[in-house]
Motif scaffolding. Structure first.
Motif, mmCIF file in Angstrom:
data_model
loop_
_atom_site.group_PDB
_atom_site.id
_atom_site.type_symbol
_atom_site.label_atom_id
_atom_site.label_comp_id
_atom_site.label_asym_id
_atom_site.label_seq_id
_atom_site.Cartn_x
_atom_site.Cartn_y
_atom_site.Cartn_z
ATOM 1 N N GLU A 258 0.802 -1.302 -0.101
ATOM 2 C CA GLU A 258 0.034 0.036 0.023
ATOM 3 C C GLU A 258 1.006 1.274 0.069
ATOM 4 O O GLU A 258 0.301 2.471 0.101
ATOM 5 C CB GLU A 258 -0.879 0.034 1.273
ATOM 6 N N ALA A 259 2.111 1.148 -0.083
ATOM 7 C CA ALA A 259 2.863 2.305 0.121
ATOM 8 C C ALA A 259 2.873 3.490 -0.623
ATOM 9 O O ALA A 259 3.165 4.547 -0.924
ATOM 10 C CB ALA A 259 4.552 1.564 0.334
ATOM 11 N N ILE A 260 2.314 2.977 -2.054
ATOM 12 C CA ILE A 260 2.181 4.070 -3.194
ATOM 13 C C ILE A 260 0.585 4.601 -3.153
ATOM 14 O O ILE A 260 0.496 5.804 -3.530
ATOM 15 C CB ILE A 260 2.541 3.415 -4.540
ATOM 16 N N ILE A 261 -0.274 3.759 -2.649
ATOM 17 C CA ILE A 261 -1.564 4.338 -2.679
ATOM 18 C C ILE A 261 -1.838 5.280 -1.323
ATOM 19 O O ILE A 261 -2.688 6.073 -1.649
ATOM 20 C CB ILE A 261 -2.600 3.330 -2.584
ATOM 21 N N VAL A 262 -1.004 5.146 -0.501
ATOM 22 C CA VAL A 262 -1.300 6.076 0.767
ATOM 23 C C VAL A 262 -0.960 7.415 0.364
ATOM 24 O O VAL A 262 -1.847 8.375 0.427
ATOM 25 C CB VAL A 262 -0.218 5.546 1.830
ATOM 26 N N PRO A 263 0.263 7.789 -0.237
ATOM 27 C CA PRO A 263 0.663 9.143 -0.364
ATOM 28 C C PRO A 263 -0.483 9.693 -1.602
ATOM 29 O O PRO A 263 -0.865 10.889 -1.669
ATOM 30 C CB PRO A 263 2.059 9.206 -0.977
ATOM 31 N N LEU A 264 -0.586 8.827 -2.453
ATOM 32 C CA LEU A 264 -1.637 9.285 -3.569
ATOM 33 C C LEU A 264 -2.892 9.794 -3.187
ATOM 34 O O LEU A 264 -3.610 10.622 -3.299
ATOM 35 C CB LEU A 264 -1.692 8.119 -4.621
ATOM 36 N N THR A 265 -3.521 9.067 -2.046
ATOM 37 C CA THR A 265 -4.616 9.066 -1.332
ATOM 38 C C THR A 265 -4.869 10.651 -0.552
ATOM 39 O O THR A 265 -5.599 11.462 -0.812
ATOM 40 C CB THR A 265 -5.088 8.002 -0.536
ATOM 41 N N LEU A 266 -3.778 10.510 0.216
ATOM 42 C CA LEU A 266 -3.635 11.979 1.108
ATOM 43 C C LEU A 266 -3.284 13.085 0.376
ATOM 44 O O LEU A 266 -3.730 14.303 0.946
ATOM 45 C CB LEU A 266 -2.327 11.757 2.113
ATOM 46 N N LEU A 267 -2.856 13.169 -0.786
ATOM 47 C CA LEU A 267 -2.339 14.419 -1.634
ATOM 48 C C LEU A 267 -3.185 14.523 -3.017
ATOM 49 O O LEU A 267 -3.107 15.134 -3.708
ATOM 50 C CB LEU A 267 -0.983 14.231 -1.886
ATOM 51 N N PHE A 268 -4.115 13.578 -2.848
ATOM 52 C CA PHE A 268 -4.916 13.257 -4.207
ATOM 53 C C PHE A 268 -5.702 14.772 -4.794
ATOM 54 O O PHE A 268 -5.696 15.170 -5.876
ATOM 55 C CB PHE A 268 -6.231 12.437 -4.374
ATOM 56 N N VAL A 269 -6.574 15.524 -3.725
ATOM 57 C CA VAL A 269 -7.294 16.603 -4.148
ATOM 58 C C VAL A 269 -6.182 17.697 -4.736
ATOM 59 O O VAL A 269 -6.466 18.311 -5.852
ATOM 60 C CB VAL A 269 -8.026 17.139 -3.127
ATOM 61 N N PRO A 270 -5.200 18.153 -4.025
ATOM 62 C CA PRO A 270 -4.682 19.300 -4.509
ATOM 63 C C PRO A 270 -3.828 18.905 -5.984
ATOM 64 O O PRO A 270 -3.857 19.771 -6.754
ATOM 65 C CB PRO A 270 -3.657 19.757 -3.375
ATOM 66 N N THR A 271 -3.311 17.609 -5.931
ATOM 67 C CA THR A 271 -2.634 17.315 -7.069
ATOM 68 C C THR A 271 -3.429 16.743 -8.281
ATOM 69 O O THR A 271 -3.133 17.414 -9.400
ATOM 70 C CB THR A 271 -1.483 15.896 -6.919
ATOM 71 N N ALA A 272 -4.590 16.124 -8.154
ATOM 72 C CA ALA A 272 -5.483 16.211 -9.198
ATOM 73 C C ALA A 272 -5.830 17.641 -9.720
ATOM 74 O O ALA A 272 -6.200 17.763 -10.930
ATOM 75 C CB ALA A 272 -6.793 15.515 -8.768
ATOM 76 N N ASP A 273 -6.319 18.431 -8.901
ATOM 77 C CA ASP A 273 -6.855 19.750 -9.075
ATOM 78 C C ASP A 273 -5.653 20.484 -10.082
ATOM 79 O O ASP A 273 -6.136 21.246 -11.235
ATOM 80 C CB ASP A 273 -6.999 20.849 -8.029
ATOM 81 N N VAL A 274 -4.219 20.559 -9.769
ATOM 82 C CA VAL A 274 -3.516 20.924 -10.667
ATOM 83 C C VAL A 274 -3.283 20.288 -12.072
ATOM 84 O O VAL A 274 -3.103 20.912 -13.050
ATOM 85 C CB VAL A 274 -2.059 20.846 -10.014
ATOM 86 N N VAL A 275 -3.332 19.056 -12.012
ATOM 87 C CA VAL A 275 -3.387 18.329 -13.364
ATOM 88 C C VAL A 275 -4.510 18.683 -14.012
ATOM 89 O O VAL A 275 -4.677 18.885 -15.506
ATOM 90 C CB VAL A 275 -3.455 16.751 -13.168
ATOM 91 N N ARG A 276 -5.714 18.804 -13.700
ATOM 92 C CA ARG A 276 -6.999 19.430 -14.238
ATOM 93 C C ARG A 276 -6.809 20.816 -15.009
ATOM 94 O O ARG A 276 -6.938 20.818 -16.024
ATOM 95 C CB ARG A 276 -8.236 19.271 -13.379
ATOM 96 N N VAL A 277 -6.330 21.648 -13.844
ATOM 97 C CA VAL A 277 -6.128 22.892 -14.622
ATOM 98 C C VAL A 277 -5.065 23.102 -15.608
ATOM 99 O O VAL A 277 -5.201 23.803 -16.725
ATOM 100 C CB VAL A 277 -5.608 23.859 -13.347
ATOM 101 N N THR A 278 -4.131 22.199 -15.700
ATOM 102 C CA THR A 278 -3.179 22.280 -16.637
ATOM 103 C C THR A 278 -3.559 21.629 -17.968
ATOM 104 O O THR A 278 -3.439 22.360 -18.872
ATOM 105 C CB THR A 278 -1.918 21.302 -15.971
ATOM 106 N N LEU A 279 -4.327 20.729 -17.845
ATOM 107 C CA LEU A 279 -5.080 20.021 -19.156
ATOM 108 C C LEU A 279 -6.081 20.992 -19.354
ATOM 109 O O LEU A 279 -6.048 21.363 -20.894
ATOM 110 C CB LEU A 279 -5.743 18.716 -18.628
ATOM 111 N N TYR A 280 -6.548 21.758 -18.738
ATOM 112 C CA TYR A 280 -7.769 22.869 -19.030
ATOM 113 C C TYR A 280 -6.781 23.850 -20.004
ATOM 114 O O TYR A 280 -7.238 24.375 -21.012
ATOM 115 C CB TYR A 280 -8.397 23.519 -18.021
ATOM 116 N N ARG A 281 -5.746 24.552 -19.404
ATOM 117 C CA ARG A 281 -5.182 25.433 -20.170
ATOM 118 C C ARG A 281 -4.539 24.911 -21.465
ATOM 119 O O ARG A 281 -4.405 25.758 -22.221
ATOM 120 C CB ARG A 281 -3.983 26.010 -19.175
ATOM 121 N N MET A 282 -3.922 23.956 -21.418
ATOM 122 C CA MET A 282 -3.397 23.267 -22.640
ATOM 123 C C MET A 282 -4.579 23.193 -23.838
ATOM 124 O O MET A 282 -4.270 23.540 -24.936
ATOM 125 C CB MET A 282 -2.944 21.980 -22.396
ATOM 126 N N ARG A 283 -5.558 22.794 -23.396
ATOM 127 C CA ARG A 283 -6.906 22.382 -24.363
ATOM 128 C C ARG A 283 -7.326 23.960 -24.867
ATOM 129 O O ARG A 283 -7.750 23.955 -25.975
ATOM 130 C CB ARG A 283 -8.068 21.737 -23.416
#
Length: 358
Positions: A258-283
Motif C-alpha cells: 500500500e506504500a504508493i496508494i497512501v501518499p496518492l490518497t492523502l494528496l489526491f485533491v490538490p494534485t488532481a486539481d493541478v493536473v485538471r487546470v493544466t489540461l484545461y489551459r493546454m486544451r
C-alpha cells in the motif's frame, strides 16, 4: 513515544501563537500586505507572511523534543542523512518563499531553486524505487526513479502553493495529509524519532496559523495569510514525506503493497486539481504558468458558495477519498482504485460546472 509527539505538537502550537502576533506587527510596520486584485477572493489588504512561523516553530519543537529522547542502543541521536537532507532542502525552500513574499521572484528562478532542493533526497539515496504494481509496474531502476522523485517533489510543492487560494484551504489539506502520514509512520513503528516528530510539530504550527487565518480580523490586525514561505514549505515537507512513504527500503521497514496508494490518497485533491487546470489551459491554448480562477475553490465560489463553505466542501472531499480508498484497497487493485479516484474527481467537477451555469 506518544508523550514526545504530544510535546512536539504543543511546543510548536505555542510557538505559533507566540510568533504570529510578532509577524503581524512586523507586517503592519513595514506595510507588507497581500493586496486584492481581480484574481484574488479577499477584499481587504491582509499581511502575507504567516508561513514564516512554520519552520521555526517546527524546528524548535523538534530540537527540544529530540534533546529529551532517550539515546538508542548505539548511543547516537536518531537523526540520519535523510533527516539532514530534508531540513537543508526545507531551509532552501523556506528562504526562497520569504524572498518571494518580500521582493518577488520570477517563475524560472523559483522552479530552478525547487528543482535544486528536490535533487537533495535522491542524491542522498532516497528516491522512488517501486510502484508496487500500480499500472502493472513493480521495481523501477534508479535512472527512472531519481527524475521521477524530483518531478514529484516539485509537483507537490506547486500543488500546495496553487491550492492556497482561500482561507484555510492549503493548511486544511496539509493537516489532513500530515495527520495521515503521522498515523502511517506510527503504525509501522518506524521514523518515529524524526519524521513523526517533525509532522507533529508542523501540525501544531498549522493549527496556530489556522486560528489567525480563519478567525482573525483585518480591523484588529489579527488576520494573516501564509504566503509562499508557508505554502512552499508545506509542499516540500509533504513531497518529502510522500517519497519517504513510497520508498522501498527493507532495511528499515518491510515492503508494503500500500506504500504508493497512501501518499496518492492523502494528496489526491490538490494534485488532481493541478493536473485538471493544466489540461484545461493546454486544451484552451492558455499559458501554463499564468494564474487564473479555474481552480476547484474558485469554481465552487463561482457556484455560489462562501469561502468557509468552499473550505468545508473540499476538506470533506479529501476525507472522502481517504475513506473510499481505505474501503476499496482490500478488494480492488491499486490501479482500479486510482482510476475510480480520477473518475470521481471528474464527476465532482462536472457537477460544479452544472451548478455554475444554473
Amino acid at each position: 513515544m506518544t508523550i514526545y509527539l504530544l510535546g512536539a505538537f504543543l511546543l510548536s502550537l505555542i510557538c505559533g501563537f507566540v510568533f504570529t502576533p510578532i509577524i503581524l506587527d512586523f507586517c503592519k510596520r513595514k506595510k507588507l500586505y497581500d493586496i486584492p486584485n481581480e484574481r484574488k477572493v479577499h477584499k481587504n489588504a491582509v499581511p502575507r507572511l504567516g508561513g514564516i512561523s512554520f519552520f521555526p516553530s517546527m524546528l524548535t519543537a523538534f530540537i527540544v523534543v529530540l534533546t529529551f529522547l532517550p539515546l538508542q542502543e548505539q548511543h547516537t541521536l536518531p537523526v540520519n542523512i535523510w533527516s539532514a537532507v530534508f531540513l537543508i532542502g526545507l531551509m532552501i525552500i523556506y528562504v526562497t518563499g520569504i524572498i518571494d513574499d518580500l521582493l518577488g521572484l520570477n517563475a524560472t528562478t523559483k522552479f530552478t531553486i525547487q528543482i535544486a532542493a528536490a535533487c537533495l533526497p535522491p542524491f542522498a539515496g532516497l528516491h522512488i524505487n517501486n510502484l508496487y504494481g500500480l499500472f502493472g509496474i513493480e521495481a523501477i531502476p534508479a535512472y527512472v526513479g531519481i527524475p521521477l522523485t524530483i518531478f514529484i517533489i516539485v509537483f507537490i510543492v506547486n500543488a500546495i502553493n496553487l491550492i492556497d487560494g482561500i482561507d484555510g484551504l492549503a493548511a486544511g489539506l496539509s493537516l489532513i495529509a500530515l495527520g495521515g502520514f503521522l498515523a502511517y509512520f506510527i503504525h509501522y513503528g518506524v521514523f518515529t524519532n524524526t519524521y513523526s516528530i517533525l509532522a507533529a510539530g508542523l501540525i501544531g504550527a498549522l493549527i496556530a496559523f489556522c486560528y489567525f487565518n480563519l478567525f482573525g480580523s483585518t480591523e484588529r490586525n489579527t488576520k494573516i495569510f501564509m504566503g509562499d514561505s508557508g505554502s512552499l514549505s508545506l509542499g516540500f515537507t509533504l513531497g518529502f514525506l510522500a517519497i519517504k512513504c513510497a520508498s522501498d527500503n527493507t532495511a528499515i521497514w518491510p515492503t508494503r503493497p500500500e506504500a504508493i496508494i497512501v501518499p496518492l490518497t492523502l494528496l489526491f485533491v490538490p494534485t488532481a486539481d493541478v493536473v485538471r487546470v493544466t489540461l484545461y489551459r493546454m486544451r484552451h491554448h492558455k499559458p501554463l504558468f499564468i494564474a487564473d480562477k479555474n481552480h476547484i475553490h474558485h469554481k465552487l465560489m463561482q457556484a455560489g458558495l462562501t469561502q468557509h463553505q468552499t473550505l468545508a466542501v473540499i476538506t470533506v472531499l479529501a476525507l472522502c477519498y481517504i475513506a473510499i480508498n481505505s474501503l476499496l484497497y482490500p478488494i480492488l487493485p491499486q490501479t482500479a482504485i486510482v482510476i475510480i479516484d480520477i473518475l470521481l474527481f471528474c464527476s465532482v467537477n462536472v457537477c460544479i460546472n452544472i451548478k455554475k451555469k444554473q
